[in-house]
Design a protein around this motif. Structure first.
Motif, PDB file in Angstrom:
ATOM      1  N   VAL A 168      -2.421  13.167  -2.655  1.00 50.50           N
ATOM      2  CA  VAL A 168      -1.559  12.242  -1.930  1.00 50.50           C
ATOM      3  C   VAL A 168      -0.868  12.962  -0.782  1.00 50.50           C
ATOM      4  O   VAL A 168      -0.842  12.491   0.344  1.00 50.50           O
ATOM      5  N   ARG A 206       0.197  -5.403   4.753  1.00 46.21           N
ATOM      6  CA  ARG A 206      -0.339  -4.036   4.744  1.00 46.21           C
ATOM      7  C   ARG A 206      -1.229  -3.869   3.519  1.00 46.21           C
ATOM      8  O   ARG A 206      -1.344  -4.768   2.697  1.00 46.21           O
ATOM      9  N   ALA A 239      -0.278  -0.932  -2.907  1.00 45.49           N
ATOM     10  CA  ALA A 239      -0.534   0.236  -3.761  1.00 45.49           C
ATOM     11  C   ALA A 239      -1.859   0.116  -4.509  1.00 45.49           C
ATOM     12  O   ALA A 239      -2.439   1.118  -4.927  1.00 45.49           O
ATOM     13  N   VAL A 263       3.883  -8.364   2.588  1.00 47.31           N
ATOM     14  CA  VAL A 263       4.960  -7.449   2.199  1.00 47.31           C
ATOM     15  C   VAL A 263       6.021  -8.249   1.459  1.00 47.31           C
ATOM     16  O   VAL A 263       6.533  -9.247   1.974  1.00 47.31           O
TER      17      VAL A 263
END
Lengths: 101, 436
Positions: B20, B393, B396, B403
């Motif tokens: 990450v 967007r 996860a 959003v």
């Protein structure tokens, strides 16, 4: 000891998860491109919607933050500003300010 | 509950953490690399509308060393967004048409006003109607919608000449406009609304609103009836409350009637000669019959094998590259766009993400992090506007999603007069983004 490690891990994982969600923050340019549909070519509006090419980075960032917190009334901008982090708002404001001649 | 973490898990975890961190660090660095690796690369964009113009223009803005050809099909573009306004005389038809001249002059895009007839994904070339071929390194398609002719029995291309859909702007818009003008006072204007997913989700209801506005002023004994395949629709609460204020909705004298799918609103057959819409249990005689049929991706997407069983194009949302064929990207209404709607603004936003990704890919760079916006206005009357807006967007779970906490429709007590003014400004600015 095990417990301590676990707690530390939780902290790491929380901060990592935070980063994962915003893994790559979009660039100021990418963020700013999404504005042009309403605010016009490079932020220069041809109609009643305000131009956003003529603001300083501070002015634009403050306007967006005020929309986000509902301090400033608006029509669609309150709803849109809530979609961005403070960091992203700053990045798009910097991008528009950089277009000023 | 055990809180122990063994060594193996810890190592796995630390590995993921490293990965990450790597991503976070490397992305901005990559985005700044300029190695000119794309010089002379060829991109061909098919479709000169809300998605295609933006893809072509933004590639040239981001990397002028890339050779961009825009295959438009027509000499000028006619906008579907705002065509409802033209239908009821708020503007002349010409207000919808736009020239590609500045895209050629200001951005060095080669504009070809021809239709693309065939794409060869393996040979990476596109055949035009003239027989000429265009080679490409990457192709971007923004082909818009196609219609499922025959899905409503009796409704095919020929029937559309009698009962227009007017869901692709141009001659169909003019035809529906003429029919509305010619309709007698006391007539019924029936809109057959399609099942999801379809182009411009609030569009049929904006059309009903503006036609009601026209009728109120010109033919007050008439009525708009929406026969819907669905039980709910976009911005429904705001439409209904506006219709109550403006058109006596749900009273005996209402200018608008909406029949939900579960109330026998689903049209299964039409008789285009007699202008009759047939539902499961009923027949509706119209004076003007506006059939918006079920939809799928535009013909060239289907012919190129870019569609799946849904009839739409699955794509990787980070790049908008097809999941069916490599080196071909698809944007706009033809795609399966995650949580984004099939709107002009969404096509604009998708095309910008796609353009950035294509520039990155051609330069051998890692693709940057995307973000999208949709802002979509509808008019209930010339001075009464409502909107829906959202930021999107990759979430996860790797899905293109809205959003949380952002966006939504206009508040119930919103400023509908200001939103009507902004709606017109929206149009001036988005077409400037496309054509200037």
């Amino acid at each position: 000891m095990v417990r301590k490690v676990f707690i530390a891990m939780c902290f790491i994982s929380m901060s990592l998860f935070g980063q994962l969600v915003h893994a790559g923050t979009p660039t100021g340019q990418m963020l700013a491109y999404t504005c042009a549909g309403c605010h016009g070519n490079n932020g220069v509006s041809k109609g009643a919607i305000p131009s956003i090419n003529n603001l300083s980075a501070e002015q634009m960032a403050q306007a967006m933050l005020d929309y986000k917190s509902e301090k400033r009334p608006g029509t669609v901008m309150n709803r849109i500003a809530k979609g961005y982090t403070e960091e992203e708002i700053k990045a798009m404001a910097d991008y528009f300010a950089s277009l000023k001649k | 509950m055990k809180t122990r973490i063994d060594r193996r898990e810890f190592i796995k975890f630390a590995g993921a953490a490293g990965a990450v961190a790597g991503i976070t660090l490397s992305l901005p660095a990559c985005a700044q690399t300029k190695n000119g690796g794309a010089a002379g690369a060829k991109v061909v964009v098919i479709g000169g509308g809300y998605g295609g113009t933006i893809a072509a223009k933004y590639i040239r803005m981001m990397d002028p060393s890339i050779d961009v050809t825009l295959v438009t099909g027509e000499k000028t573009f006619t906008s579907c967004p705002m065509s409802n306004w033209v239908l009821v005389n708020m503007h002349e038809f010409e207000w919808l048409t736009h020239s590609y001249d500045k895209l050629a002059a200001n951005y060095g895009i080669t504009v070809i006003p021809e239709t693309a007839t065939k794409i060869d994904p393996e040979g990476r070339k596109i055949t035009l109607k003239s027989g000429n071929t265009l080679p490409y390194d990457r192709a971007i398609l923004s082909p818009g919608i196609g219609f499922k002719w025959g899905a409503i029995e009796g409704y095919d291309e020929e029937a559309a000449e009698l009962c227009p859909h007017a869901w692709q702007a141009g001659p169909q818009t003019k035809l529906l406009h003429q029919q509305l003008e010619a309709m007698p006072d006391g007539g019924k204007f029936i809109i057959v609304a399609p099942p999801d997913p379809f182009r411009c989700p609030p569009g049929p209801y904006e059309r009903a609103s503006l036609v009601a506005h026209y009728l109120k002023a010109n033919k007050p004994k008439s009525k708009v009836i929406i026969l819907d395949a669905k039980d709910k629709f976009s911005k429904q609460e705001l439409f209904v409350s506006g219709w109550q204020k403006l058109y006596g909705y749900e009273t005996d004298n209402s200018l608008i009637e909406w029949v939900a799918g579960s109330s026998d609103g689903k049209v299964v057959e039409v008789d285009p000669q007699r202008k009759i819409a047939v539902t499961e249990f009923d027949e509706h005689q119209a004076d003007v019959l506006n059939v918006i049929p079920p939809q799928k991706a535009g013909a060239i997407a289907e012919a190129t094998g870019l569609t799946d069983d849904t009839g739409w194009c699955p794509v990787d949302h980070k790049t908008w590259e097809s999941k069916m064929q490599p080196n071909i990207h698809v944007v706009g209404d033809a795609t399966i766009p995650g949580s984004l709607p099939k709107s002009g603004y969404a096509a604009n936003s998708e095309a910008k993400v796609c353009a950035a990704a294509v520039v990155d890919l051609l330069n051998g760079r890692e693709v940057g992090e995307p973000t999208w916006v949709n802002t979509c206005y509808s008019l209930l009357a010339p001075d009464y506007g409502i909107s829906v807006a959202m930021v999107y967007r990759i979430d996860a779970d790797g899905q293109l999603n809205s959003v949380e906490g952002a966006g939504g429709v206009s508040p119930k007590d919103g400023n509908s007069a200001a939103e009507a003014i902004y709606a017109e400004s929206w149009y001036s600015n988005i077409v400037d983004d496309m054509f200037a």
